[in-house]
Design a protein around this motif. Structure first.
Motif, short mmCIF file in Angstrom:
data_model
loop_
_atom_site.label_atom_id
_atom_site.label_comp_id
_atom_site.label_asym_id
_atom_site.label_seq_id
_atom_site.Cartn_x
_atom_site.Cartn_y
_atom_site.Cartn_z
N LEU A 90 66.96 -49.75 13.66
CA LEU A 90 66.53 -49.74 15.07
C LEU A 90 65.22 -49.87 15.49
N SER A 91 64.13 -49.57 14.62
CA SER A 91 62.81 -49.86 14.74
C SER A 91 62.52 -51.41 14.81
N ILE A 95 61.03 -53.73 17.82
CA ILE A 95 59.85 -54.31 17.53
C ILE A 95 59.77 -55.97 17.66
N ASN A 96 61.15 -56.50 17.48
CA ASN A 96 61.42 -57.79 17.58
C ASN A 96 62.07 -57.94 18.91
N SER A 102 57.61 -60.94 24.75
CA SER A 102 56.23 -61.52 25.11
C SER A 102 56.29 -62.97 24.78
N ALA A 103 57.00 -63.14 23.74
CA ALA A 103 57.03 -64.87 23.56
C ALA A 103 57.70 -65.59 24.65
N VAL A 104 58.56 -65.12 25.31
CA VAL A 104 59.39 -65.73 26.23
C VAL A 104 58.46 -65.73 27.47
N GLY A 129 64.92 -67.08 20.30
CA GLY A 129 65.37 -66.09 19.50
C GLY A 129 66.03 -66.92 18.32
N VAL A 130 67.08 -67.98 18.48
CA VAL A 130 67.42 -68.68 17.54
C VAL A 130 66.60 -69.44 16.63
#
Length: 184
Positions: A90-91, A95-96, A102-104, A129-130
């Motif tokens: 879950l952590s 985080i991901n 933020s990346a998007v 994501g992919v």
């Protein structure tokens, strides 16, 4: 060629902690973008740092001393059994998720400036994501330390420019206030 050395070099763990705080400073506007005023931003950031740093790390230190070990896996299996695996998963998802968010936002802003058209978050989220998943599957972890070094060289100057512009030069304060009022 003579090398200039100022002070003592940081250890890997100290550099990682410093890097985490620098990245946190850069992505904190993404995390606080839906706060309505400065007071909400302050309490959201303060509570997340207080809970994350003092409470969680304090409990971790106490458990480490109680079990007389510094091995994280041993601490987790002795204190929480196999529930620790679920909490670690879950952590990692949390985080991901924040990293992808933020990346998007950053990638969308970059593309909007370059192409002068608005990009949809859903498509960019799926693409990034992919792409990130595929890159991790082909062995990017072997290049992780050079990647961290690159981030350590890249992010501090960006954070410095952002902070100086926002707090000292104040060149974009009016534009930020205008877009905030319009909700754009």
């Amino acid at each position: 060629m003579k090398t200039l050395r100022i002070g003592n070099p940081l250890s890997i763990s100290a550099a990682a902690v410093a890097g985490v705080y620098i990245v946190f400073a850069i992505i904190s506007p993404d995390m606080s973008r839906y706060c309505k005023n400065g007071r909400q931003v302050f309490w959201m950031m303060t509570s997340s740092i207080f809970v994350g740093e003092f409470i969680v790390n304090g409990i971790s230190i106490l458990i480490s001393h109680a079990l007389n070990t510094a091995n994280v896996v041993e601490i987790m299996t002795q204190s929480a059994g196999w529930i620790w695996l679920f909490s670690v998963l879950l952590s990692a998802v949390k985080i991901n998720d924040l990293n992808l968010y933020s990346a998007v936002l950053g990638f969308s802003n970059f593309l909007s400036v370059i192409t002068r058209k608005k990009w949809h978050y859903a498509g960019l989220t799926l693409f990034l994501g992919v792409t990130g998943t595929c890159i991790s599957m082909i062995g990017i972890l072997e290049k992780f330390i050079p990647f961290l070094i690159m981030l350590g060289v890249l992010f501090p100057p960006v954070a410095g420019i952002m902070l100086v512009d926002y707090y000292i030069l104040r060149t974009h304060r009016d534009l930020l206030e205008l877009t905030h009022n319009r909700g754009t």
